[in-house]
Design an enzyme around this catalytic site. Sequence first.
Site, mmCIF file in Angstrom:
data_model
loop_
_atom_site.group_PDB
_atom_site.id
_atom_site.type_symbol
_atom_site.label_atom_id
_atom_site.label_comp_id
_atom_site.label_asym_id
_atom_site.label_seq_id
_atom_site.Cartn_x
_atom_site.Cartn_y
_atom_site.Cartn_z
ATOM 1 N N LYS A 1 -13.899 -1.292 -13.986
ATOM 2 C CA LYS A 1 -14.103 -2.606 -13.385
ATOM 3 C C LYS A 1 -14.493 -3.649 -14.435
ATOM 4 O O LYS A 1 -14.197 -4.834 -14.283
ATOM 5 C CB LYS A 1 -15.142 -2.519 -12.265
ATOM 6 C CG LYS A 1 -14.628 -1.783 -11.040
ATOM 7 C CD LYS A 1 -13.361 -2.401 -10.468
ATOM 8 C CE LYS A 1 -12.914 -1.749 -9.174
ATOM 9 N NZ LYS A 1 -11.728 -2.415 -8.576
ATOM 10 N N ASP B 1 3.163 1.330 -4.890
ATOM 11 C CA ASP B 1 2.318 2.141 -5.768
ATOM 12 C C ASP B 1 1.985 1.263 -6.961
ATOM 13 O O ASP B 1 2.843 0.993 -7.801
ATOM 14 C CB ASP B 1 3.081 3.393 -6.206
ATOM 15 C CG ASP B 1 2.302 4.251 -7.203
ATOM 16 O OD1 ASP B 1 1.226 3.820 -7.664
ATOM 17 O OD2 ASP B 1 2.786 5.338 -7.548
ATOM 18 N N VAL B 2 0.750 0.808 -7.046
ATOM 19 C CA VAL B 2 0.395 -0.189 -8.059
ATOM 20 C C VAL B 2 0.479 0.354 -9.474
ATOM 21 O O VAL B 2 0.494 -0.426 -10.440
ATOM 22 C CB VAL B 2 -1.015 -0.779 -7.809
ATOM 23 C CG1 VAL B 2 -1.059 -1.506 -6.477
ATOM 24 C CG2 VAL B 2 -2.098 0.287 -7.901
ATOM 25 N N TYR C 1 -16.086 4.532 -13.444
ATOM 26 C CA TYR C 1 -15.670 3.472 -12.525
ATOM 27 C C TYR C 1 -16.145 2.114 -13.034
ATOM 28 O O TYR C 1 -15.385 1.136 -13.031
ATOM 29 C CB TYR C 1 -16.234 3.755 -11.135
ATOM 30 C CG TYR C 1 -15.977 2.665 -10.121
ATOM 31 C CD1 TYR C 1 -14.731 2.510 -9.542
ATOM 32 C CD2 TYR C 1 -17.005 1.808 -9.732
ATOM 33 C CE1 TYR C 1 -14.501 1.515 -8.601
ATOM 34 C CE2 TYR C 1 -16.787 0.818 -8.787
ATOM 35 C CZ TYR C 1 -15.530 0.669 -8.224
ATOM 36 O OH TYR C 1 -15.311 -0.322 -7.294
ATOM 37 N N THR D 1 -17.955 0.395 3.268
ATOM 38 C CA THR D 1 -16.628 0.905 3.609
ATOM 39 C C THR D 1 -16.627 2.411 3.384
ATOM 40 O O THR D 1 -17.634 2.994 2.968
ATOM 41 C CB THR D 1 -15.566 0.254 2.715
ATOM 42 O OG1 THR D 1 -15.877 0.559 1.344
ATOM 43 C CG2 THR D 1 -15.535 -1.260 2.894
ATOM 44 N N ASP E 1 0.853 -1.189 0.000
ATOM 45 C CA ASP E 1 0.000 0.000 0.000
ATOM 46 C C ASP E 1 0.890 1.241 0.000
ATOM 47 O O ASP E 1 2.066 1.172 0.358
ATOM 48 C CB ASP E 1 -0.900 0.008 1.248
ATOM 49 C CG ASP E 1 -2.225 0.730 1.022
ATOM 50 O OD1 ASP E 1 -2.196 1.898 0.584
ATOM 51 O OD2 ASP E 1 -3.281 0.135 1.294
#
Length: 267
Positions: free
Chosen positions: A165, A65-66, A161, A198, A39
Amino acid sequence: MGCYDLTGRTALVTGGARGLGASMAEALARAGAAVVIGDVREELGRGCVDALARSGAAARFERLDVTDEASWGEAVINTITAMGGLDIVVNNAGVEVSGLVVDLDPRAVRRMLDVNVLGTALGIKHAFRAMRPGGPAGDGGAVVNVASVAASIAFPGIAAYSATKSGVDRLTRVAAVEAGRLGYGVRVNCVQPGLVPTRMGERLTRDVVAFGLFASVREAVGAVVGRTPLGRLGEPADVADAVVFLASDAARFITGAALPVDGGMGV
């Protein structure tokens, strides 16, 4: 625990410092895996690692950092060196920026593409390179990507978004075919969570109210629950347990699949 036992395996969970990722890390640890949290939120990530260690799990934090190729390479090599291998990669890191199509913000879309699509693609790439025969881990394994029910339904306020996905879903399927045909010994699947309260999920409900799509947060949540046959929102544990399943030998003949964890919302 039988075929759900992950003892002796090492899992790298991106975005594991909070939310769904933290729940996934905890569930993998309970199943016996050593867990590495990758992360950019170092303080939160190290806090999660400390909590896992107190429960008796082997755990480690890697700043990851992806969206950055070099960051992936370093995190994977450090994981293998420190933990003795790499068997499971969970590409959970993601961002969601709500917005009406008429007000589309190119900067927000690019950010979601970078994290959700490129970040997942790089995770698959580095998992393959590590786990395939001749790689530094080299014993095969499992990749679990985190898509969303938004990949298969049309919910207002999240067009971009949803597109990212959907991209995760397609990446999963193509990567699974390539891994199988090239003999990598790596299964690739994804989960498609429904709305989970969340921080990200709660922000979405506030956003769609601000856009005028719903009169109140209660109405927005009610709309989600109303189209969910099981009649409730998801919980982090619902998604985390599905990730453990796909990472385990219970899913040994499953690859290229998108597993809905949405209470039937996407039916």
